[in-house]
Design a protein around this motif. Structure first.
Motif, short mmCIF file in Angstrom:
data_model
loop_
_atom_site.label_atom_id
_atom_site.label_comp_id
_atom_site.label_asym_id
_atom_site.label_seq_id
_atom_site.Cartn_x
_atom_site.Cartn_y
_atom_site.Cartn_z
N ILE A 172 54.63 56.04 26.11
CA ILE A 172 54.37 57.46 25.83
C ILE A 172 52.87 57.55 26.18
CG2 ILE A 172 54.34 59.23 24.15
CD1 ILE A 172 56.82 58.22 23.27
N MET A 173 52.05 56.57 25.44
CA MET A 173 50.62 56.76 25.65
C MET A 173 50.33 56.61 27.08
SD MET A 173 48.94 54.90 22.17
CE MET A 173 50.10 53.41 22.38
N SER A 174 51.11 55.67 27.84
CA SER A 174 50.55 55.68 29.25
C SER A 174 50.93 57.05 30.09
CB SER A 174 51.35 54.73 29.65
OG SER A 174 51.37 54.59 31.14
N LEU A 175 51.77 57.55 29.58
CA LEU A 175 51.98 58.90 30.10
C LEU A 175 51.01 59.86 29.76
CD1 LEU A 175 53.95 60.69 32.19
CD2 LEU A 175 55.32 60.89 29.85
N LEU A 176 50.92 60.19 28.37
CA LEU A 176 50.15 61.28 28.18
C LEU A 176 48.67 61.10 28.06
CD1 LEU A 176 52.29 62.09 24.67
CD2 LEU A 176 52.20 62.92 26.94
N VAL A 177 48.14 59.72 27.91
CA VAL A 177 46.78 59.57 28.11
C VAL A 177 46.26 59.30 29.42
CG1 VAL A 177 44.86 58.12 27.33
CG2 VAL A 177 46.72 58.74 25.65
N MET A 178 47.03 58.61 30.29
CA MET A 178 46.75 58.11 31.60
C MET A 178 47.29 59.05 32.66
SD MET A 178 45.35 54.85 31.09
CE MET A 178 45.55 54.19 32.80
N GLY A 179 48.34 59.78 32.33
CA GLY A 179 49.26 60.65 33.25
C GLY A 179 49.86 59.77 34.34
N ASP A 180 50.08 58.78 33.97
CA ASP A 180 50.83 57.90 34.99
C ASP A 180 52.28 57.82 35.01
OD1 ASP A 180 51.33 55.87 37.01
OD2 ASP A 180 49.62 54.54 36.27
N VAL A 181 52.55 58.53 35.64
CA VAL A 181 54.24 58.56 35.51
C VAL A 181 54.90 57.52 36.11
CG1 VAL A 181 56.37 59.68 36.25
CG2 VAL A 181 54.45 61.08 35.61
N ASP A 182 54.31 56.95 36.99
CA ASP A 182 55.06 55.76 37.68
C ASP A 182 55.14 54.34 36.85
OD1 ASP A 182 55.97 57.01 40.07
OD2 ASP A 182 54.04 56.40 41.10
N THR A 183 53.75 54.40 36.01
CA THR A 183 53.60 53.29 35.12
C THR A 183 54.48 53.51 33.86
OG1 THR A 183 51.43 52.77 35.87
CG2 THR A 183 51.86 51.90 33.77
N ALA A 184 54.53 54.62 33.48
CA ALA A 184 55.38 55.07 32.29
C ALA A 184 56.98 54.89 32.64
CB ALA A 184 54.99 56.63 31.86
N HIS A 185 57.41 54.94 33.86
CA HIS A 185 58.68 54.70 34.09
C HIS A 185 58.85 53.44 34.24
CE1 HIS A 185 61.86 54.98 37.35
NE2 HIS A 185 62.40 55.11 36.38
N PHE A 186 57.70 52.47 34.60
CA PHE A 186 58.16 51.08 34.88
C PHE A 186 58.06 50.50 33.40
CE2 PHE A 186 56.39 46.81 34.65
CZ PHE A 186 57.09 46.32 35.71
N ILE A 187 57.25 50.92 32.44
CA ILE A 187 57.35 50.55 31.00
C ILE A 187 58.78 50.81 30.33
CG2 ILE A 187 56.21 50.64 28.92
CD1 ILE A 187 53.54 51.10 30.48
N ALA A 188 59.29 52.15 30.54
CA ALA A 188 60.27 52.55 29.93
C ALA A 188 61.55 51.67 30.59
CB ALA A 188 60.58 54.05 30.53
N GLU A 189 61.62 51.39 31.87
CA GLU A 189 62.78 50.65 32.22
C GLU A 189 62.51 49.11 31.60
OE1 GLU A 189 65.39 51.33 33.83
OE2 GLU A 189 64.52 53.36 34.26
N ARG A 190 61.36 48.46 31.42
CA ARG A 190 61.27 47.26 30.90
C ARG A 190 61.77 47.47 29.35
NH1 ARG A 190 60.03 47.44 35.37
NH2 ARG A 190 62.43 46.88 35.48
N SER A 191 61.23 48.46 28.55
CA SER A 191 61.68 48.64 27.10
C SER A 191 63.17 48.52 27.07
CB SER A 191 60.98 49.98 26.72
OG SER A 191 61.27 50.12 25.46
N MET A 192 63.85 49.46 27.89
CA MET A 192 65.44 49.47 27.89
C MET A 192 65.78 48.20 28.19
SD MET A 192 66.25 53.15 29.19
CE MET A 192 65.63 53.13 30.65
N GLN A 193 65.35 47.40 29.08
CA GLN A 193 66.01 46.16 29.49
C GLN A 193 65.47 45.27 28.22
OE1 GLN A 193 63.65 44.74 32.86
NE2 GLN A 193 65.21 45.85 34.37
N MET A 194 64.63 45.32 27.65
CA MET A 194 64.23 44.39 26.48
C MET A 194 65.22 44.62 25.30
SD MET A 194 61.02 44.41 24.00
CE MET A 194 59.83 43.99 24.95
N GLN A 195 65.46 45.86 25.18
CA GLN A 195 66.41 46.21 24.07
C GLN A 195 67.98 45.74 24.13
OE1 GLN A 195 66.01 48.24 21.37
NE2 GLN A 195 67.96 47.38 20.63
#
Length: 155
Positions: free
Chosen positions: A10-33
């Protein structure tokens, strides 16, 4: 944990405005779970990711199943607050994607009953707002421009 990674996402998206990086991190987070084979934290992580990040890159119509899975996971693990927020977002999504108001109204009523039983009043209050909105939009309220009626009284 995947919940912590979700917050970073969320911070990546809201602070940096980087949707692609946020999407990448989101996918990794779900894989981790999924890899840890534990449901602890799943409701929180997946709900946060879908509400705040993934709606930028995925169609919201596909979120209904995820919200129900978050609800079930939260209930199984005792995470009642996030389970009920997942149920709230599931009901809200039904309204957003154009489900018949009667269907949304019925889901609101059932969800409010459960939220009250579980003592999750914040979620119940939010659901009451949508429940009354359904009554107003269906014309089954005496005051269709105020949130006053069967579900709530804004006065």
């Amino acid at each position: 944990s995947s919940a912590a990674l979700s917050s970073f996402c969320i911070m990546s998206l809201l602070v940096m405005g980087d949707v692609d990086t946020a999407h990448f991190i989101a996918e990794r987070s779900m894989q981790m779970q999924e890899r840890i084979k534990s449901e602890a934290g799943k409701a929180r992580a997946f709900l946060i990711l879908h509400i705040f990040v993934l709606h930028h890159v995925k169609p919201v119509q596909s979120f209904s199943k995820i919200f129900l899975e978050c609800y079930q996971s939260g209930m199984r693990t005792g995470d009642k607050p996030y389970a009920m927020w997942a149920l709230f977002w599931h009901v809200f999504l039904q309204f957003m994607v154009g489900k018949p108001l009667k269907v949304v109204e019925e889901h609101c009523q059932a969800s409010i009953t459960q939220a009250v039983e579980l003592k999750e009043e914040d979620q119940a209050s939010c659901l009451r707002l949508y429940w009354q909105m359904c009554f107003n939009l269906m014309g089954s309220s005496n005051s269709t421009v105020e949130l006053i009626g069967k579900a709530m009284d804004e006065r």
